[in-house]
Structures are given as C-alpha cells and as structure tokens.
Design a protein around this motif. Sequence first.
Motif, PDB file in Angstrom:
ATOM      1  N   ASP A 109     -58.571 -18.111 -54.844  1.00 39.55           N
ATOM      2  CA  ASP A 109     -57.151 -18.386 -55.114  1.00 39.55           C
ATOM      3  C   ASP A 109     -56.735 -19.790 -54.664  1.00 39.55           C
ATOM      4  N   GLY A 110     -57.466 -20.375 -53.693  1.00 39.50           N
ATOM      5  CA  GLY A 110     -57.110 -21.711 -53.246  1.00 39.50           C
ATOM      6  C   GLY A 110     -58.014 -22.156 -52.119  1.00 39.50           C
ATOM      7  N   TYR A 111     -57.843 -23.403 -51.733  1.00 38.44           N
ATOM      8  CA  TYR A 111     -58.598 -23.903 -50.570  1.00 38.44           C
ATOM      9  C   TYR A 111     -57.681 -24.761 -49.712  1.00 38.44           C
ATOM     10  N   LEU A 112     -57.968 -24.712 -48.380  1.00 38.52           N
ATOM     11  CA  LEU A 112     -57.153 -25.442 -47.408  1.00 38.52           C
ATOM     12  C   LEU A 112     -57.993 -26.566 -46.831  1.00 38.52           C
ATOM     13  N   TRP A 113     -57.571 -27.789 -47.031  1.00 37.41           N
ATOM     14  CA  TRP A 113     -58.336 -28.954 -46.592  1.00 37.41           C
ATOM     15  C   TRP A 113     -57.805 -29.371 -45.226  1.00 37.41           C
ATOM     16  N   ALA A 114     -58.422 -28.799 -44.142  1.00 31.75           N
ATOM     17  CA  ALA A 114     -57.950 -29.010 -42.770  1.00 31.75           C
ATOM     18  C   ALA A 114     -58.996 -29.739 -41.954  1.00 31.75           C
ATOM     19  N   THR A 115     -59.365 -30.912 -42.427  1.00 29.77           N
ATOM     20  CA  THR A 115     -60.352 -31.720 -41.686  1.00 29.77           C
ATOM     21  C   THR A 115     -59.667 -32.376 -40.478  1.00 29.77           C
ATOM     22  N   ASP A 116     -60.478 -32.972 -39.602  1.00 30.34           N
ATOM     23  CA  ASP A 116     -59.910 -33.620 -38.411  1.00 30.34           C
ATOM     24  C   ASP A 116     -58.958 -34.754 -38.783  1.00 30.34           C
ATOM     25  N   ALA A 120     -55.106 -34.895 -37.763  1.00 25.67           N
ATOM     26  CA  ALA A 120     -54.579 -36.005 -36.975  1.00 25.67           C
ATOM     27  C   ALA A 120     -53.341 -36.609 -37.637  1.00 25.67           C
ATOM     28  N   GLU A 121     -53.352 -36.673 -38.973  1.00 23.02           N
ATOM     29  CA  GLU A 121     -52.201 -37.223 -39.697  1.00 23.02           C
ATOM     30  C   GLU A 121     -51.116 -36.181 -39.963  1.00 23.02           C
ATOM     31  N   ARG A 122     -51.399 -34.917 -39.604  1.00 20.39           N
ATOM     32  CA  ARG A 122     -50.447 -33.813 -39.865  1.00 20.39           C
ATOM     33  C   ARG A 122     -50.143 -33.686 -41.341  1.00 20.39           C
ATOM     34  N   LYS A 123     -51.161 -33.921 -42.180  1.00 17.48           N
ATOM     35  CA  LYS A 123     -51.004 -33.783 -43.627  1.00 17.48           C
ATOM     36  C   LYS A 123     -52.167 -32.968 -44.151  1.00 17.48           C
ATOM     37  N   VAL A 124     -51.994 -31.663 -44.170  1.00 16.36           N
ATOM     38  CA  VAL A 124     -53.047 -30.747 -44.598  1.00 16.36           C
ATOM     39  C   VAL A 124     -52.771 -30.333 -46.037  1.00 16.36           C
ATOM     40  N   LEU A 125     -53.820 -30.353 -46.860  1.00 17.41           N
ATOM     41  CA  LEU A 125     -53.676 -30.058 -48.291  1.00 17.41           C
ATOM     42  C   LEU A 125     -54.038 -28.604 -48.563  1.00 17.41           C
ATOM     43  N   TYR A 126     -53.168 -27.929 -49.327  1.00 15.18           N
ATOM     44  CA  TYR A 126     -53.504 -26.592 -49.819  1.00 15.18           C
ATOM     45  C   TYR A 126     -53.437 -26.643 -51.333  1.00 15.18           C
ATOM     46  N   SER A 127     -54.555 -26.363 -51.966  1.00 15.32           N
ATOM     47  CA  SER A 127     -54.635 -26.438 -53.426  1.00 15.32           C
ATOM     48  C   SER A 127     -54.829 -25.040 -53.984  1.00 15.32           C
ATOM     49  N   SER A 128     -53.988 -24.655 -54.938  1.00 17.12           N
ATOM     50  CA  SER A 128     -54.108 -23.330 -55.561  1.00 17.12           C
ATOM     51  C   SER A 128     -53.525 -23.400 -56.970  1.00 17.12           C
ATOM     52  N   LEU A 144     -51.804 -22.608 -39.035  1.00 18.30           N
ATOM     53  CA  LEU A 144     -52.261 -23.930 -38.620  1.00 18.30           C
ATOM     54  C   LEU A 144     -51.674 -24.318 -37.261  1.00 18.30           C
ATOM     55  N   GLN A 145     -50.384 -24.061 -37.091  1.00 12.01           N
ATOM     56  CA  GLN A 145     -49.731 -24.414 -35.829  1.00 12.01           C
ATOM     57  C   GLN A 145     -50.330 -23.628 -34.666  1.00 12.01           C
ATOM     58  N   VAL A 146     -50.538 -22.314 -34.876  1.00 12.97           N
ATOM     59  CA  VAL A 146     -51.088 -21.477 -33.801  1.00 12.97           C
ATOM     60  C   VAL A 146     -52.511 -21.899 -33.471  1.00 12.97           C
ATOM     61  N   ALA A 147     -53.308 -22.204 -34.511  1.00  9.99           N
ATOM     62  CA  ALA A 147     -54.686 -22.642 -34.282  1.00  9.99           C
ATOM     63  C   ALA A 147     -54.718 -23.952 -33.506  1.00  9.99           C
ATOM     64  N   MET A 148     -53.822 -24.869 -33.827  1.00 13.14           N
ATOM     65  CA  MET A 148     -53.754 -26.138 -33.100  1.00 13.14           C
ATOM     66  C   MET A 148     -53.362 -25.910 -31.642  1.00 13.14           C
ATOM     67  N   MET A 149     -52.425 -24.987 -31.408  1.00 17.83           N
ATOM     68  CA  MET A 149     -52.013 -24.684 -30.030  1.00 17.83           C
ATOM     69  C   MET A 149     -53.169 -24.074 -29.247  1.00 17.83           C
ATOM     70  N   ARG A 150     -53.904 -23.167 -29.887  1.00 12.59           N
ATOM     71  CA  ARG A 150     -55.051 -22.546 -29.203  1.00 12.59           C
ATOM     72  C   ARG A 150     -56.086 -23.595 -28.818  1.00 12.59           C
TER      73      ARG A 150
END
Length: 417
Positions: A109-116, A120-128, A144-150
């Motif tokens: 259904d889609g992919y989340l491009w959450a590379t380092d 770092a730029e706080r610009k994560v791509l979600y394509s669907s 994403l926010q919870v994962a970053m906090m962890r």
Amino acid sequence: MRNVWLILKREYRAWVFTRAFWFTTLLMPLLISVLLVIPARLASYRLEVRRSIVVVASRAEFGEMLRQQLTEVDESNPTAVKFQVRVSTHATDAERESLRAQVAAGAIDGYLWATDDALAERKVLYSSRGVGDFMEWGGLRVALQVAMMREELRRHGAANVNMQELLRPFDLQTVRVEQGTERRWSGRSMVVMTVLLVTSLYGVVLMYGVILMRSVLEEKASRIVEVLLSSVSSRQLMAGKILGVGLVGMTQMGIWALMGVAVLIPAMAKWKDIGLQLPLSTLLFFPVFFVLGYLLYAGLWAVLAAITNSEQEAYQLQTLVMLPLLVSIILVFFVIRRPDATASIWLSMVPFFAPLLMYVRILVEMPPAWQIILCLGLLTGTTWGLLGLCARIYRIGILMYGKRPTLAEVWRWTKYA
C-alpha cells in the motif's frame, strides 16, 4: 401605523399560510438531526482498515523500533489503522524505484522513507496510491515521533521506559467559575454548542434577509408595488415588509424551540454527565440578537432588491451585504478562544459584527454588563439610523426600472427629503 400593520399582516399570511412553510418548519429539525447524527455514527463505526507498508531506514534498530510502534494496536480507537510492516535497510535509488513499482502494482500500500538524512531534516516521505486517509498518515506521524523519543531516551541510558504509560493521555476535566461558584463544563462540548448556536443565528439572519429580498423583487417585477404605493407610503411599505418577514422568522423559530424543548428535556440529565449545560441567558439572548441582527441587515437586503431589476442582479451584489456576516463567522473561533482579549471586546462592539460576536462572548464567558449594554445601544442606534437611510433609497429605487443606478446616484437619493 395602520398601513404598516396591514402590510405586515399581508406579508405574514403570504409566507405562513403556505404548505412550503410548514413543510420546511417541521422537516428542517429532522433533516439537521440526521445530518448531525450520521457523521457521529460513522465516526464511532468500527471500520477495520489494514495497510501493508515498507519502512526504509538507514539502521535496522530504528526500523524495528518503528515497526513495533506501528504494529501496536490501539484497541480504544475504533478508527485506528492496522499496519503490516516490513523493514528494509537498503536506502538506495534502486530500492526506491522497486518500492514505487510495487505500490503501483498493488503489491504493497505504500512505503515510508525514514532514513537518517530524512530524520535529521524532519522531512520523512510517505508514498502511497492515496493520501486522503488522515488517520493513516496521522498514525505514521505519531509512530515516528514515539520512535524518535525512544531512540533519544535509549541514547541517554533510559531504555526501559514504558512509553505507552508515559504517553497515555490525561482526562482533563474543565470547570467554569460563574458568580463565585464552580460548575463542571466540558470545553469541547461548549465549543460544539457555541458553534451550533452561532451558526443557527447566522443562518436565520441570512435566510430571512434573502426571503425579504426575493419578496421585494417579486413585487417590483410584477408591478404590484405600484398598486401598493397608491395606498401607502414607501417607508410604510418597507417597514411592513421587514416586520412581516421578521415575524415569520420568529414564528418558525418559536415552533423549533418548542420541538427542541420536547426532545431535549429528557436528554438534559445525560448532558450533565458530559459537562454540557445550556444557561438561561443563552436562550434569552438568542432572540434578542436575532431581532437586532435581522433588522440591521433587513434594510440592506430591501435596498439591494429595490435598486436592482432581477434576481440575477441582486445575487451578484448580495455578497456586499453578506460580507460583514462572513467576516463575523471567520472571527468566531478567535473570540471563542480569547473572549476577554481587547480585540474581541472591541470587535464585538462593532454593530455589523455584534449579533454574532457578542453572542459568542455571552456563550463562552459572560462579559461585564456595561459591555452588553453598550453593544446593544450601539446596535440599536445603528439599526435605527441605517433603516432611515435605507428608507430614503428604497423610496426612489423601488420605482426605478431599466439601467442599474450608480453609487453616486444612490448617494444622491439619500439627500432627497
């Protein structure tokens, strides 16, 4: 005065003694109830939505953390999206091209491009294939926010923190202090009730203004107005029509109020449980601001109809009359948030904004008595002066046909005795 009364009765009977009036009056509350209930039912409907996505991360550890967060199901939220997540650490152009092809083919259904770099730029791509499901991308953003906090907590040596307990929302109960006493008052319910009442006030002022405009236009187009003016003055004719249509509005709202009382009284016990109250002042000020607001705008609607020759011309110009009402609606949410701000106080004193904005302030936080008295005084005085000015324009405009008068000509009409 007798002639005004005769015109008022004629206008009132012409609208009230029709099937359309009773059909609208009886069915409108049912229609509004359906429009309110259906979205509420749909919002609580447990609609299971599943999404199969791929998370592309530079580090397997972060990707796994994000996968765990996305696959944890929130059972308390019936509209939450259930994700099936596969983690990929191949953050290459070839991998991205491959995932794009899989999305297009329907394999995922889609992919989340959450590379380092993206994190770092706080610009994560979600394509669907579709991006209209706000619950879907809202869930991704929270994860994403919870994962970053962890990850940040783990980096500082606090790896065993229970994030679910840490992020569990509080039940914030709001209490309103009125005249030294505290009353439980749900902020969310209060905002909803305020918006409903103000929207209703806006709707009835606008609706009966348009009805008045159409009534004047019909009589002008059929030349009935010339027959009427042989027996009454133009000022009496305008006053009778404004009061007649206003009385039709009061009749319709009175019927709706009786229907509302019959339906709402059994539900009021439940309202207290959810912190929703409807003070008596709220009900008393509604007809006050309807009458003053209607009279203020009715003169403008009547003049608009008098200086135009057809409904098409009138509808093109009606935005000028509606503009203050539209601005008031835009300002409503600011006044709800800051009813005691200086801007809210003085905006609610402006006569063209007062019917809606002062009513909002009364609903949200009762203003001092002098402010209400000053507001009503300014509104009444402006209405009185504006109706006198409109009557001068109406007297000449109602008998003018053909070319639409210019603004300079209309201004000259106001100077004729």
